[in-house]
Scaffold this active site. Structure first.
Site, short mmCIF file in Angstrom:
data_model
loop_
_atom_site.label_atom_id
_atom_site.label_comp_id
_atom_site.label_asym_id
_atom_site.label_seq_id
_atom_site.Cartn_x
_atom_site.Cartn_y
_atom_site.Cartn_z
N GLU A 48 0.91 -1.22 0.14
CA GLU A 48 -0.02 0.04 0.17
C GLU A 48 0.82 1.11 0.05
O GLU A 48 1.79 1.32 0.84
CB GLU A 48 -0.98 0.06 0.99
CG GLU A 48 -1.80 0.96 1.45
CD GLU A 48 -2.58 0.69 2.58
OE1 GLU A 48 -3.71 1.34 3.03
OE2 GLU A 48 -2.52 -0.03 3.63
N LYS A 117 -9.13 2.65 -2.09
CA LYS A 117 -9.38 1.85 -1.06
C LYS A 117 -10.81 2.24 -0.52
O LYS A 117 -11.32 3.32 -0.49
CB LYS A 117 -8.46 2.30 0.13
CG LYS A 117 -8.47 1.46 1.32
CD LYS A 117 -7.10 1.57 2.31
CE LYS A 117 -7.12 0.92 3.41
NZ LYS A 117 -6.07 1.09 4.35
N CYS A 170 -5.49 -3.04 2.06
CA CYS A 170 -5.56 -3.39 3.53
C CYS A 170 -6.60 -3.68 4.53
O CYS A 170 -7.26 -4.61 4.57
CB CYS A 170 -4.70 -2.31 4.22
SG CYS A 170 -3.94 -2.47 5.74
#
Length: 642
Positions: A48, A117, A170
């Site tokens: 990330e 994200k 994540c």
């Protein structure tokens, strides 16, 4: 085109990183892409925000950092313009009035798509909402990046003929329903996760459990890349986790807390995953693709020769780890005993009748029966073990059969079948000197008749001694040892039978009983239907006739469990049995397996009941339903073309 049998080589990268030094970071990324290309990798994922580093904090609000990140990406695209890998790296991307934490997918110098994200952690040590906006509602959009217009949104899947790839970042994995769950339902075989989670005591094991569970629920490959050493700044420590998981099994992972860049490389078996999804029809139930529309972005899967690095178990029914094997043996024996106990109670059986030959299969059946009677609180004397010496019985197996029954305290009966068989041969006009299939099968059927009649005499059940491997090959006499009133080992393969008997010897018995079991384990497998040699030793060895059981069990597991073709079975067997069998031997017995498996289906169509204890079973009432007249031509033709 290279034949890769559905395998896609993937890599989770943990690059060197300097916080806010975009040029350095992209150089490290480019270096790992070059290394991955050398290794034959086709898809690689980086952590990330790997272009800027994750721990930049309020620097994400500085225009200079964002401009440098975009410029560094441009340089990375130029540096990889001839690279065939599908690459995915993380960076901040401005769109509209917000900044997004994004994954950028690129190949051959072209941006294929940008995925923001969805879920932003904003608790304890995480403050992502301070800098980024959630991309959860961003679908169907495009973004200007590096002078290019690219698809932008959480609705992107990257698709080639060999794989469909989904991307999440994540925290997306840690929510109740991760985006990857929807991506998998839309056909994503391989899921990529760009992460930068910090390390805490116990967190790594929890992370592994999440990855294993998510990949198993999604029936997918999962490639996870998390930030490492260079991110360890101020209050947090980052270990660097590169992990490759497939359907619940960890295939590769990097060493943690290491400064040097590293790659976790393995192969995802997309063909196997797709087969699993087709068989498990609940995977597609209750899902309406229209409620979660996606844009499918085409990419090319690099056409590279395949060299497997993932483990290929030569004995898939037998756990390689000794602790797992110990637990597995105990569990299997308990399941077998529980199934038999239920049948004994239901039928109000007054006895259990078993033919004891001194071989592995009848020994296992006897041990299971003893366990069942002990659990029911019944006397072992109600177990009637019958040894039936015939033309091929050797002194070793006879002595072991008698010694085992005496040591276990069951009722022992000895009934020779020689005279009955000789009379039968005279009745049907068969020359006793002709040791053909009639000679052999008559003995098996005579033994079965004796057992059935004793069961009638004593109000009991005949306990079958056959196993899964024999059923697969049809290595049983129809209406002979093929038949019983309850088959306790019908889903136990031959390679596992040996370990189960050995486990009982080493963990539950002592003295003569233990020694007898260990000698049985070391006795050659034989039906003992042909007279012994001049030294009184076993002459008729099963594996000389039908082939090594380790090979047949390998073929059986992979063909039934995953639907693999003979070509793929051969390909995998060459890896699994390297140094144990040569290629011609593998090919020879593979063809025997395919021919016998099809030709002997009629025996499996009328099997007695028996407990299913593993993922592979040939019960005609449950797992395997195939016409007895199905043709093996396609399979044998492919064997001939290997």
């Amino acid at each position: 085109m290279v034949q890769n049998f559905g395998f896609v080589k993937v890599a989770a990268a943990v690059p060197g990183v300097e916080v806010a030094d975009c040029r350095y970071n992209t150089q490290e990324i480019a270096r790992q892409i070059t290394e991955a290309e050398r290794l034959g990798v086709q898809i690689i994922v980086f952590p990330e925000l790997s272009i800027t580093a994750y721990t930049c904090g309020d620097l994400f609000g500085h225009t200079l950092l964002l401009e440098q990140a975009e410029q560094a990406l441009s340089q990375l695209l130029d540096a990889t313009s001839s690279c065939p890998l599908l690459c995915v790296a993380g960076m901040p991307v401005a769109w509209g009035n917000s900044l997004y934490n994004c994954a950028v997918a690129f190949q051959r110098g072209q941006i294929l798509g940008v995925v923001p994200k969805s879920y932003l952690p904003n608790y304890k040590e995480f403050y992502e909402e301070r800098w980024f906006a959630s991309g959860l509602a961003v679908t169907g959009e495009t973004v200007d990046l590096c002078g290019r217009r690219a698809p932008f949104g959480t609705d992107l899947l990257f698709e080639s003929g060999g794989a469909v790839v989904g991307i999440e970042l994540c925290e997306d994995l840690w929510v109740p329903i991760p985006p990857s769950s929807y991506q998998a339902r839309q056909g994503a075989d391989i899921l990529l996760n760009l992460s930068a989670t910090n390390e805490l005591i116990g967190k790594h094991h929890y992370l592994l459990s999440l990855l294993q569970q998510q990949s198993a629920r999604c029936l997918a490959g999962y490639v996870y890349a998390s930030a490492g050493f260079g991110e360890s700044s101020t209050d947090l420590v980052f270990a660097g986790n590169g992990i490759v998981v497939e359907n619940g099994s960890v295939l590769a992972q990097t060493e943690r807390f290491v400064q040097a860049p590293r790659l976790a490389v393995s192969e995802i078996d997309v063909e196997r995953l797709r087969s699993e999804r087709r068989v498990k029809n609940s995977f597609a139930q209750g899902f309406d693709p229209k409620e979660h529309p996606v844009r499918r972005i085409p990419f090319e899967l690099a056409d590279v020769p395949l060299q497997l690095t993932r483990p290929v178990e030569s004995r898939p029914f037998v756990p390689a780890d000794s602790f797992t094997l110990r637990d597995r043996c105990e569990e299997i024996l308990s399941m077998q005993a529980a199934g038999l106990a239920k049948r004994l109670v239901h039928t109000r059986a007054q006895s259990a009748v078993i033919g004891i030959s001194g071989g592995l299969d009848s020994t296992l059946a006897l041990l299971v029966t003893v366990k069942a009677f002990d659990r029911l609180g019944e006397s072992r004397q109600k177990i009637i073990g019958v040894t039936m010496p015939g033309f091929g019985t050797t002194g070793r197996t006879y002595r072991n059969a008698v010694a085992l029954m005496q040591a276990l305290g069951i009722t022992l009966r000895e009934i020779s079948i020689r005279e009955a068989c000789e009379l039968h041969f005279r009745d049907i006009g068969h020359d006793v000197a002709v040791q053909d299939v009639t000679y052999e099968n008559s003995q098996a059927r005579e033994r079965t008749q004796i057992l059935m009649d004793i069961a009638n005499q004593t109000g009991g059940l005949v306990i079958g001694t056959g196993d899964l491997s024999e059923l697969a090959l049809g290595w049983a006499t129809y209406n002979g040892d093929h038949m019983s009133m309850y088959g306790v080992s019908t889903s136990i393969p031959k390679t596992l039978v040996k370990y189960l008997v050995q486990w009982v010897a080493e963990n539950e018995l002592t003295g003569e009983a233990r020694d007898t079991l260990l000698d049985i384990v070391n006795t050659p497998i034989s039906p003992e239907l042909i007279p012994a040699d001049e030294k009184g030793e076993i002459k008729q060895k099963t594996e000389d006739l039908v082939g090594p059981y380790v090979l047949h069990d390998f073929f059986l597991y992979n063909m039934l469990r995953f639907g693999f073709s003979p070509a793929k079975l051969y390909f995998l067997a060459r890896y699994a049995f390297k140094g144990e069998f040569d290629y011609e031997t593998i090919k020879k017995w593979l063809k025997v397996f395919c021919r016998r498996f099809f030709n002997q289906q009629f025996k499996r169509s009328c099997l007695p009941d028996g407990p299913k204890v593993g993922s592979v079973s040939l019960s005609p009432r449950g797992d395997w339903r195939m016409p007895s007249d199905a043709s093996s031509a396609l399979w044998l033709r492919e064997c001939d073309e290997l």
